[in-house]
Design a protein around this motif. Structure first.
Motif, PDB file in Angstrom:
ATOM      1  N   ALA A 247      -6.532  66.030  27.277  1.00  0.00           N
ATOM      2  CA  ALA A 247      -7.565  65.585  28.212  1.00  0.00           C
ATOM      3  C   ALA A 247      -8.340  64.386  27.671  1.00  0.00           C
ATOM      4  O   ALA A 247      -9.039  63.708  28.425  1.00  0.00           O
ATOM      5  N   LEU A 248      -8.236  64.119  26.387  1.00  0.00           N
ATOM      6  CA  LEU A 248      -8.947  62.992  25.793  1.00  0.00           C
ATOM      7  C   LEU A 248      -8.289  61.682  26.224  1.00  0.00           C
ATOM      8  O   LEU A 248      -7.060  61.566  26.225  1.00  0.00           O
ATOM      9  N   THR A 249      -9.097  60.698  26.556  1.00  0.00           N
ATOM     10  CA  THR A 249      -8.571  59.400  26.987  1.00  0.00           C
ATOM     11  C   THR A 249      -8.968  58.333  25.974  1.00  0.00           C
ATOM     12  O   THR A 249     -10.124  57.910  25.917  1.00  0.00           O
ATOM     13  N   LEU A 250      -8.011  57.945  25.174  1.00  0.00           N
ATOM     14  CA  LEU A 250      -8.221  56.910  24.170  1.00  0.00           C
ATOM     15  C   LEU A 250      -7.484  55.644  24.570  1.00  0.00           C
ATOM     16  O   LEU A 250      -6.471  55.682  25.275  1.00  0.00           O
ATOM     17  N   ARG A 251      -7.993  54.527  24.106  1.00  0.00           N
ATOM     18  CA  ARG A 251      -7.356  53.238  24.354  1.00  0.00           C
ATOM     19  C   ARG A 251      -7.192  52.537  23.006  1.00  0.00           C
ATOM     20  O   ARG A 251      -8.067  51.776  22.585  1.00  0.00           O
ATOM     21  N   PRO A 252      -6.106  52.798  22.313  1.00  0.00           N
ATOM     22  CA  PRO A 252      -5.939  52.184  20.991  1.00  0.00           C
ATOM     23  C   PRO A 252      -5.863  50.660  21.083  1.00  0.00           C
ATOM     24  O   PRO A 252      -5.259  50.110  22.004  1.00  0.00           O
ATOM     25  N   SER A 253      -6.492  50.011  20.137  1.00  0.00           N
ATOM     26  CA  SER A 253      -6.320  48.563  20.007  1.00  0.00           C
ATOM     27  C   SER A 253      -5.835  48.268  18.604  1.00  0.00           C
ATOM     28  O   SER A 253      -6.211  48.938  17.648  1.00  0.00           O
ATOM     29  N   ARG A 254      -4.989  47.254  18.490  1.00  0.00           N
ATOM     30  CA  ARG A 254      -4.351  46.936  17.210  1.00  0.00           C
ATOM     31  C   ARG A 254      -5.112  45.798  16.521  1.00  0.00           C
ATOM     32  O   ARG A 254      -5.410  44.766  17.118  1.00  0.00           O
ATOM     33  N   GLY A 255      -5.401  46.025  15.262  1.00  0.00           N
ATOM     34  CA  GLY A 255      -6.009  44.990  14.429  1.00  0.00           C
ATOM     35  C   GLY A 255      -5.071  44.645  13.294  1.00  0.00           C
ATOM     36  O   GLY A 255      -4.659  45.522  12.528  1.00  0.00           O
ATOM     37  N   THR A 256      -4.702  43.385  13.173  1.00  0.00           N
ATOM     38  CA  THR A 256      -3.711  42.937  12.188  1.00  0.00           C
ATOM     39  C   THR A 256      -4.361  42.055  11.134  1.00  0.00           C
ATOM     40  O   THR A 256      -5.249  41.253  11.430  1.00  0.00           O
ATOM     41  N   HIS A 257      -3.902  42.219   9.894  1.00  0.00           N
ATOM     42  CA  HIS A 257      -4.302  41.372   8.777  1.00  0.00           C
ATOM     43  C   HIS A 257      -3.057  40.819   8.090  1.00  0.00           C
ATOM     44  O   HIS A 257      -2.013  41.491   8.051  1.00  0.00           O
ATOM     45  N   LEU A 258      -3.193  39.633   7.514  1.00  0.00           N
ATOM     46  CA  LEU A 258      -2.154  39.047   6.656  1.00  0.00           C
ATOM     47  C   LEU A 258      -2.647  39.050   5.225  1.00  0.00           C
ATOM     48  O   LEU A 258      -3.845  38.934   4.958  1.00  0.00           O
ATOM     49  N   GLU A 301      -5.978  43.671  19.889  1.00  0.00           N
ATOM     50  CA  GLU A 301      -5.032  43.644  21.006  1.00  0.00           C
ATOM     51  C   GLU A 301      -4.765  45.049  21.531  1.00  0.00           C
ATOM     52  O   GLU A 301      -4.701  46.012  20.758  1.00  0.00           O
ATOM     53  N   ASP A 302      -4.617  45.154  22.843  1.00  0.00           N
ATOM     54  CA  ASP A 302      -4.234  46.434  23.442  1.00  0.00           C
ATOM     55  C   ASP A 302      -2.945  46.941  22.808  1.00  0.00           C
ATOM     56  O   ASP A 302      -2.013  46.163  22.554  1.00  0.00           O
ATOM     57  N   ALA A 303      -2.884  48.257  22.565  1.00  0.00           N
ATOM     58  CA  ALA A 303      -1.690  48.859  21.964  1.00  0.00           C
ATOM     59  C   ALA A 303      -1.316  50.122  22.734  1.00  0.00           C
ATOM     60  O   ALA A 303      -1.455  51.248  22.239  1.00  0.00           O
ATOM     61  N   PRO A 304      -0.851  49.963  23.968  1.00  0.00           N
ATOM     62  CA  PRO A 304      -0.491  51.135  24.776  1.00  0.00           C
ATOM     63  C   PRO A 304       0.800  51.781  24.282  1.00  0.00           C
ATOM     64  O   PRO A 304       1.535  51.200  23.479  1.00  0.00           O
ATOM     65  N   GLY A 305       1.056  52.981  24.799  1.00  0.00           N
ATOM     66  CA  GLY A 305       2.314  53.649  24.474  1.00  0.00           C
ATOM     67  C   GLY A 305       2.181  54.641  23.342  1.00  0.00           C
ATOM     68  O   GLY A 305       1.077  54.942  22.874  1.00  0.00           O
ATOM     69  N   PRO A 306       3.324  55.173  22.872  1.00  0.00           N
ATOM     70  CA  PRO A 306       3.309  56.152  21.785  1.00  0.00           C
ATOM     71  C   PRO A 306       2.640  55.585  20.527  1.00  0.00           C
ATOM     72  O   PRO A 306       2.730  54.389  20.251  1.00  0.00           O
ATOM     73  N   ILE A 307       1.984  56.468  19.778  1.00  0.00           N
ATOM     74  CA  ILE A 307       1.265  56.057  18.567  1.00  0.00           C
ATOM     75  C   ILE A 307       2.214  56.120  17.377  1.00  0.00           C
ATOM     76  O   ILE A 307       2.661  57.206  16.994  1.00  0.00           O
ATOM     77  N   PRO A 308       2.539  54.994  16.760  1.00  0.00           N
ATOM     78  CA  PRO A 308       3.433  55.028  15.592  1.00  0.00           C
ATOM     79  C   PRO A 308       2.677  55.492  14.352  1.00  0.00           C
ATOM     80  O   PRO A 308       1.455  55.325  14.246  1.00  0.00           O
ATOM     81  N   ASP A 309       3.401  56.063  13.397  1.00  0.00           N
ATOM     82  CA  ASP A 309       2.779  56.435  12.124  1.00  0.00           C
ATOM     83  C   ASP A 309       2.260  55.200  11.398  1.00  0.00           C
ATOM     84  O   ASP A 309       1.164  55.220  10.828  1.00  0.00           O
TER      85      ASP A 309
END
Length: 515
Positions: A247-258, A301-309
């Motif tokens: 029932a929880l609604t999360l909206r993962p966003s991706r943060g990238t570093h180099l 950035e938006d990161a929809p879909g399955p959550i990868p490890d």
């Protein structure tokens, strides 16, 4: 005798067996990131019996993929969110002066005043930095802990960031924020401090079906499953929280570093802070880090879909970071300069609208229909406050009696005021060791039983063999990956990881078995 803060395979086996035998606890916490570890510490210091379970390793998820910053909330002030800005500044001060002064230091942030930066942008940055000074004072953090912001001339700007463009350079604005030596080390310190106060910290234990008073647990090392009982079950699984409560609604966003060699930036002593063209109040940061690196980030950035490890940076994010930083550099960086990269997913609460950069970083405490209490959203800087909030709410919802929160003045393991016995070491202590372990640094060498404890794990890497051993005997590392990727950050650069892998495997083989 390893002491009450030591996490290792033997302690895990004993404490897991007690839980499997039906011994109930007051609180089961699901998730071993900074939020879960903070909850375990808060509850344990109130005198509650606690078990924390984590499917993988401490800091396996989002908590190891941050910018290693303890933000003072300036960005949230700029967007009108006064509450979260003030709380962030207060929590930063608590970490820097009371909880973890050994892990969080003042980091200079330098905004170069280049011709491409217009007058309006300059006024906004300077106004923001002055407001940041006000937040610092409001939070009660002294200028000796976090220096005041100021303007510096072009010569000083180039000293702090040697590869900055000098043509037309009109000096820079300099401000200060908190910087962690390592986010994963903070999680480990919080978890070990929870263990010091009696919490059971159980990694490689997954949680399945859960309700208000029980959780189905599986030992990932043996495959054995059992039901564990508690008076409160708290879901702190971060971006995976929805796996326990759909029932929880999360909206993962991706943060990238180099990740770069520090030489690529001229071995800077300040974080080069570069406005993103076309954006207000958004920057990328090139931050000096341990192991002779600079981390460049951050995307949102938006990161929809399955959550990868393990999330992966995208080519577009890599190009964006390089293009943005190159607007401020005399000589442009190319993909060939990148030594490594990492990405993490922020567990944002889904509001259904807007760019993820504009989604609130507030957290929420939610009780599901099954009775599990979940905490979602939030940010690393506020982990202690979030833990206090969810434990307070859990006690209220369940009608349980316990003292108030004690963590605001509680020194973590490694802080000078933590009462862990410090042993004498006949060896000189490397500065890098002290930076990572604080007051506990002498113990790392004094307790070592491995051969050549003060030798580097590989040429050119300022991590000694005793640190790898300590990761296994005191910090709960159960695999070479735990050592290379979370107890140290050697694994961020593939070549370094390969060179240190043999020593990591040696320490697991020698010290990683149940005695």
């Amino acid at each position: 005798m390893t002491g009450p803060t030591a996490l290792n395979r033997a302690r895990r086996a004993t404490e897991l067996a007690a839980l499997a035998d039906g011994q109930p606890v007051d609180v089961i916490v699901i998730g071993g990131g900074i939020t879960g570890a903070g909850i375990a510490l808060d509850a344990a210091t109130r005198g509650l019996s606690v078990a924390l379970v984590e499917k993988h390793d401490l800091a396996f998820g989002t908590s190891r993929w941050s910018s290693k910053l303890v933000h003072g909330g300036l960005r949230y002030l700029a967007t009108g969110n006064i509450g979260i800005a003030r709380r962030s500044a207060i929590e930063r001060g608590i970490l820097m002066t009371r909880n973890a002064p050994h892990l969080v230091k003042a980091m200079p942030q330098l905004v170069p005043l280049l011709p491409s930066m217009g007058r309006v942008s300059r006024v906004l940055v300077r106004t923001g930095f002055v407001a940041g000074d006000g937040l610092r004072r409001l939070a009660g953090t002294s200028a000796s802990t976090l220096p005041r912001s100021r303007r510096v001339d072009a010569r000083r700007t180039a000293e702090l960031a040697p590869t900055v463009r000098t043509e037309g350079l009109d000096g820079g604005f300099l401000a200060y924020d908190g910087q962690l030596i390592d986010d994963a080390r903070l999680v480990t310190a919080v978890a070990r401090t929870a263990a010091q106060h009696g919490a059971r910290i159980l990694t490689r234990v997954s949680a399945g079906a859960a309700d208000a008073t029980s959780v189905r647990l599986t030992d990932q090392l043996t495959g054995d499953s059992f039901d564990a009982s508690a008076r409160v079950v708290i879901n702190a699984a971060g971006v995976w929280a929805g796996d326990l409560d759909p029932a929880l609604t999360l909206r993962p966003s991706r943060g990238t570093h180099l990740v770069f060699d520090a030489e690529a930036f001229g071995n800077p002593t300040a974080a080069l802070t570069i406005p993103i063209p076309g954006e207000l109040n958004r920057f990328v940061f090139a931050m000096p880090e341990q192991l002779g690196r600079v981390y460049l980030g951050l995307t949102d950035e938006d990161a929809p879909g399955p959550i990868p490890d393990v999330p992966q940076p995208t080519p577009g994010e890599i190009d964006f970071l390089l293009n943005t930083v190159n607007t401020a550099l005399a000589t442009g960086l190319t993909p060939a300069d990148v030594r490594g990269a990492y990405a993490g997913l922020r567990p944002l609460i889904d509001t259904g609208e807007g760019h993820t950069a504009d989604v609130s970083r507030e957290h929420a405490v939610v009780e599901s229909a099954s009775g599990v209490i979940s905490i979602i959203g939030g940010k690393l800087t506020e982990y202690r406050y979030m833990a206090q909030d969810v434990v307070d709410r859990a006690l209220q919802l369940r009608g349980l009696a316990a003292p108030g929160c004690r963590t605001a003045n509680l020194p973590l393991v490694g802080a000078p005021a933590n009462p862990v016995a410090t042993l004498r070491s006949e060896h000189a202590l490397p500065s890098s060791l002290v930076a990572r372990f604080g007051a506990e640094a002498p113990n790392v060498i004094a307790r070592a039983r491995c051969s050549h404890p003060t030798e580097p794990v590989a040429d050119g890497i300022d991590v000694i063999r005793a640190e790898f051993e300590y990761a296994v005997t005191h910090e709960g590392a159960l695999s070479a990956d735990d050592i290379l990727d979370r107890r140290t950050r050697i694994g961020l650069v593939a070549e370094d990881r390969d060179r240190a892998a043999e020593v990591a495997a040696e320490m697991i083989a020698e010290f990683g078995e149940v005695e």
